[in-house]
Every structure is written in structure tokens, then in C-alpha cells.
Design an enzyme around this catalytic site. Structure first.
Site, PDB file in Angstrom:
ATOM      1  N   SER A   1      44.242  41.198  59.619  1.00  0.00           N
ATOM      2  CA  SER A   1      43.883  41.900  58.383  1.00  0.00           C
ATOM      3  C   SER A   1      44.837  41.762  57.210  1.00  0.00           C
ATOM      4  O   SER A   1      44.489  42.169  56.109  1.00  0.00           O
ATOM      5  CB  SER A   1      43.692  43.383  58.670  1.00  0.00           C
ATOM      6  OG  SER A   1      42.412  43.579  59.173  1.00  0.00           O
TER       7      SER A   1
ATOM      8  N   SER B   1      40.903  43.355  56.911  1.00  0.00           N
ATOM      9  CA  SER B   1      40.579  44.647  56.339  1.00  0.00           C
ATOM     10  C   SER B   1      41.384  44.996  55.090  1.00  0.00           C
ATOM     11  O   SER B   1      40.965  45.890  54.342  1.00  0.00           O
ATOM     12  CB  SER B   1      40.786  45.750  57.383  1.00  0.00           C
ATOM     13  OG  SER B   1      42.147  45.863  57.727  1.00  0.00           O
TER      14      SER B   1
ATOM     15  N   LYS C   1      47.852  50.313  50.814  1.00  0.00           N
ATOM     16  CA  LYS C   1      46.592  50.315  51.572  1.00  0.00           C
ATOM     17  C   LYS C   1      46.253  51.753  51.944  1.00  0.00           C
ATOM     18  O   LYS C   1      47.136  52.500  52.385  1.00  0.00           O
ATOM     19  CB  LYS C   1      46.738  49.445  52.822  1.00  0.00           C
ATOM     20  CG  LYS C   1      45.453  49.260  53.624  1.00  0.00           C
ATOM     21  CD  LYS C   1      45.643  48.307  54.810  1.00  0.00           C
ATOM     22  CE  LYS C   1      44.325  48.020  55.533  1.00  0.00           C
ATOM     23  NZ  LYS C   1      44.483  47.074  56.657  1.00  0.00           N
TER      24      LYS C   1
HETATM   25  N1  GLN Z   1      38.916  41.466  61.728  1.00  0.00           N
HETATM   26  C1  GLN Z   1      39.624  42.124  62.774  1.00  0.00           C
HETATM   27  C2  GLN Z   1      38.837  43.314  63.270  1.00  0.00           C
HETATM   28  O1  GLN Z   1      37.818  43.559  62.743  1.00  0.00           O
HETATM   29  C3  GLN Z   1      41.007  42.482  62.363  1.00  0.00           C
HETATM   30  C4  GLN Z   1      41.131  43.806  61.730  1.00  0.00           C
HETATM   31  C5  GLN Z   1      42.561  44.177  61.453  1.00  0.00           C
HETATM   32  O2  GLN Z   1      43.477  43.374  61.605  1.00  0.00           O
HETATM   33  N2  GLN Z   1      42.746  45.426  61.099  1.00  0.00           N
HETATM   34  O3  GLN Z   1      39.228  43.977  64.174  1.00  0.00           O
END
Ligand code: GLN
Length: 488
Positions: A177, A153, A76
Site C-alpha cells: 500500500s 491503499s 494517512k
Molecule cells: N492491496 C493489498 C490489500 O488489499 C495491500 C493493502 C495494504 O498494503 N494495506 O490487502
């Protein structure tokens, strides 16, 4: 060759049936062919990959093969990689080349893996569809003509693994995410116990919630990756002393008269989910029952407030973490009239809308007028949720719940910020509590798209989480091989 799971590929590498160079070439060919369609990589590193692969084959020939030697993976693009651009999918870091290696990516180097490239994601990991990426959204390889999201994400990671453009990948999970994108692409995604995998060198979003973890095609593969990633790191002050080691295949925890109490969260029963999710959830419960699992209802009274608490705590921490991007030390710099004007212009140009929204929310909830009513209140809710999980784990060994309400949506769905936030309903509570949770495919919905179930455990019960996930994986028998999903 790309049809092999990590576990299978390692066996074939070890028996010299295939070489790391051949395997890597197969993946690079896939990337060449589908990489731009799926947009799952921000940076592909073919030379580095071939070098890694050749070195891996040499080690094996010398009888010095390491734990994951020769496995071609995607990292990532939130993990700093020495000499390789690390963008966090932000314009702010578009040209940032770190001079240091994150602990997690270093551990993968130490395990002998091959780096294929840096996977796409939401900007600074803020988002749910990977649409906030400065480099455009990655696409799910499932029903590719529909232009579905691979989630976020870590959507580049799930798109790459599901599409056969990496054998496995890393992700990070601050509020879901790893688990959400894995669930809707038919992958296995594990958010380990907070502190099990080091955050050092991983671009910070919300430090008390950020959790690096693995994404793979099977639970065994996921467990192998976690053992390579986990371990104490003196460079991360929140790093746990506990390690995690395993070898595949995982031992069954059900069958042969073994007993296991599995909790179902009462409060989630009222949350609207698709009929497919409901049916598959019930089917998998029936399977586990037939294998000897006993189901009990448990209560996490404040769990439906987790979303509100998360969307206060995460932006608050983000607003502080992202203060460092001021054009002075690294990243984008837009010259202004004076130093303050340079800050302003740099931050206005460098961050996308969602990141700005989070920083504004975060700054607001930390302001003196709002601190007690928002931030402190959210911190209390967080404490209560963590305590309730702790109590629940006196009544049951593990908990299961859906990973999402439904299947992947088209990338062009027009959702409001709040509607995106609401998609995290099933995942954020585990981040607030710091407990491990693994999303595992539980079947295909009537539209042919995958759905996932989460297995949740108490702190440092990561092994049993994976073990139960494996039983669900076996019972569901989802075929998530790329040859099927790419329709070829
Ligand atoms: N969807 C969540 C957010 O927008 C989780 C993001 C994440 O886990 N990095 O914060």
C-alpha cells in the site's frame, strides 16, 4: 513554491528565503483549488496548519528549528490524531475523534512539521485503488482527464504529493500500500523494515504485516521522513530497538570503484509484465551495471505463493483486529433489539463490502476445519519465503524487481476481487518477510505514465535500500513535478 522538494524547501526555510507560513499557504491554496477534484483528503485542517506554520516560524526565529520544521505534510487517515477526526476511510469511524496521538504522527509533530490534513485511503487500508473508501476514491493527478487511480491503499497520500497538495505524506504498507500507489504516481514510497516505525495509534489491519512509512517526491526526501518516523517505541511490542537516522543528501553506494551485488529474482521472470516495464527495468539494470553494480540471479522458490499466503494471513489478522468495532466502545452504533442485534446492525452498516469479504475469509481460514490446511500452511509458506530471502542476502547485497506489472488503470476498470488481489504480486512477499523495500520511479511508459522499480534489502538494511534507489532515481531522471503533471 509547491515545486520545491522537501529537501529544497527546508534549505530555503533555513536560509529564511521563504517562511513556513508562506509555504503552508501555498499548499492550502492548492488544496482549495484541486482538493475536491483529486479527493485526496478526507479532512483538511487549515487552521491547525496555519497554527503549526506560525509556531514553526517562531521556533526558527528563536534559533530552535527542528529536523523538518515547517514542512507541510499529509497524514494517512489511518494514524490517530488527537482532536482531529480519524476515519480509516470507514463509515464505522466517520465521526471518530481520537483523544490520543499515534506515535508516528507525534514524531512528525516533534520534528516540527505542519499538518495539512488526513489523506484518503482504502477502507481500513484494504484495497489497491483506494476505491473501497467510504469517502470515494482519490484520483491520480497524472492525465487527470482520464480518471486514473492513484493506487491504494495509500492513494490519497500519493495523489496529494504527486498533485502538489502536500510536500510529502505518510502511508502504511501491509501488502504493498505504499509501494504500489507510489509507483503508479511517479512517487518514491518506502516500506521500511517491519518494526522500524511504530504501529501504535495506527488503525490495525494485519498487525504482523502493517508497516508505516514515508511517501515523497525524491529519495532524499523519503530518507529524511523515515528518520523522523523511525525509532523504538515501548508502546508497540513489535517495535525494533534499531533506529534510522540520516541527513540528506544520501551518500552514493556506486561509482568510484564501489562494488555492489544486486540480485534479480528468477521466479519473477515468468510473470507477465508490460513491455514498458520490461524495457525500463532492463535500461535501469544497464545503468547500474555501467556504474559498477554486478547482477546475479537469485531464487526465492515460493515467492509466487506469497499472494495466496498473504490473502490468508492478512484477512485472518483483520478478522480479529476488526472485532473491536461492535458499536459499544467507539465508532458507529446502530441500535438493535438486544446487544447481539446491535452488534449485527452496527457491523452491517459500518463496514463496506471489501472489509466484510476480508472478515469472512479471515474467519473461515481460522475456523477449526480450515486452520491447519489454510492458516498454518500459509504461515509455513511465509517462513519459507523469509528464509529464502535471508539466504539470498548471503549471495547479494540488495535485490531489485518491478513494483507493478504496468501503469495506473482507470478508476472505473471493472476488476473482480481476485484480479485486484493479483496486482499485489510484486509487493506482498516483502511484507511476509518483514524486509525493507522502496519503490522508485524508473521512467515513463509509452503512454506517458510513470512506472516504478523496487529496491529490496535485508532486515534493517533500509539505508542501503534508499541509497540504491537514489541511483535508480538519478539514472531514470523522471520529472514528477506537479507543474508538469497538472499540465500547467
Ligand atoms: N492491496 C493489498 C490489500 O488489499 C495491500 C493493502 C495494504 O498494503 N494495506 O490487502
Amino acid at each position: 513554491m509547491i515545486d520545491l522538494t522537501l529537501t529544497e524547501a527546508l534549505a530555503k526555510l533555513n536560509s529564511r528565503e521563504i517562511s513556513a507560513v508562506e509555504l503552508t499557504r501555498a499548499y492550502l491554496n492548492r488544496i482549495e483549488k484541486y482538493g475536491s477534484d483529486l479527493n485526496c483528503y478526507i479532512t483538511v485542517t487549515p487552521e491547525r496548519a496555519m497554527m503549526d506554520a506560525a509556531a514553526s516560524d517562531a521556533r526558527r526565529a528563536a534559533g530552535e528549528a527542528k529536523f523538518l520544521d515547517g514542512a507541510p505534510i499529509a497524514m494517512k487517515d489511518l494514524f490517530a490524531t488527537r482532536g482531529i477526526r480519524t476515519t480509516a476511510a470507514s463509515r464505522m469511524l466517520e465521526h471518530f475523534v481520537p483523544e490520543y496521538e499515534s506515535t508516528v504522527s507525534q514524531k512528525f509533530i516533534d520534528a516540527g512539521t505542519v499538518l495539512l490534513g488526513k489523506a484518503n485511503l482504502d477502507e481500513f487500508a484494504m484495497g489497491t485503488f483506494s476505491k473501497t473508501s467510504f469517502f470515494g476514491a482519490p484520483i491520480s493527478p497524472w492525465q487527470i482527464e482520464r480518471g486514473l487511480t492513484a493506487g491504494g491503499s495509500s492513494g490519497g497520500s500519493t495523489s496529494a504529493v504527486a498533485g502538489g497538495l502536500a510536500i510529502a505524506a505518510t502511508g502504511t504498507d501491509t501488502g504493498g500500500s505504499i509501494r504500489f500507489p507510489s509507483a503508479i504516481t511517479g512517487m518514491v514510497g518506502m516500506k521500511p523494515t517491519y518494526g522500524l516505525c511504530s504501529r501504535w495509534g495506527c488503525v490495525a489491519f494485519a498487525s504482523s504485516l502493517d508497516t508505516p512509512g514515508p511517501i515523497a517526491r525524491t529519495v532524499d526526501d523519503t530518507a529524511l521522513l523515515l528518520s523522523a518516523m523511525a525509532g523504538h517505541d515501548p508502546l508497540d511490542s513489535t517495535s525494533a530497538k534499531n533506529g534510522f537516522t540520516c541527513s540528506a543528501p544520501l551518500e552514493p553506494i556506486l561509482g568510484n570503484g564501489k562494488k555492489l551485488r544486486v540480485g534479480i529474482i528468477k521466479e519473477f521472470a515468468d510473470v507477465k509484465i508490460s513491455d514498458d516495464m520490461k524495457n525500463l527495468f532492463e535500461k535501469r539494470i544497464a545503468d547500474l551495471k555501467s556504474m559498477g553494480a554486478e547482477f546475479i540471479e537469485i531464487s526465492i522458490p515460493n515467492i509466487l505463493d506469497a499472494l495466496a499466503a498473504y490473502y490468508i494471513i492478512a484477512p485472518a489478522e483483520a478478522s480479529s483486529n476488526l472485532a473491536r468495532y461492535d458499536g459499544m466502545r467507539y465508532g458507529l452504533r446502530v441500535e438493535g433489539r438486544d446487544i447481539y442485534d446491535t452488534f449485527k446492525k452496527t457491523r452491517a452498516a459500518g463496514f463496506g463490502d471489501e472489509v466484510k469479504r476480508r472478515m469472512i475469509i479471515g474467519t473461515a481460514v481460522l475456523s477449526s476445519e480450515s486452520y491447519d490446511v489454510y492458516f498454518m500452511q500459509a504461515a509455513r509458506v511465509r517462513r519459507m519465503i523469509a528464509d529464502s530471502f535471508n539466504t539470498a542476502f548471503n549471495q547479494c547485497d540488495l535485490i531489485i524487481c518491478p513494483s507493478s506489472a504496468g501503469t495506473a488503470m482507470p478508476l472505473n476498470s471493472d476488476l473482480s476481487p481476485l484480479e485486484y488481489y493479483a496486482l499485489d504480486l510484486f509487493t506482498v512477499a516483502m511484507n511476509l518477510a518483514g524486509i525493507p523495500a522502496c519503490s522508485v520511479p524508473c521512467g515513463l511508459a509509452t503512454n506517458g505514465l510513470p512506472l516504478g522499480i523496487q529496491v529490496v534489502g535485508n532486515r534493517f538494511d533500509d539505508m542501503r535500500v534508499l541509497q540504491l534507489a537514489k541511483h535508480i532515481e538519478t539514472a531514470a531522471g523522471v520529472d514528477n513535478r506537479p507543474t508538469t503533471i497538472m499540465g500547467k
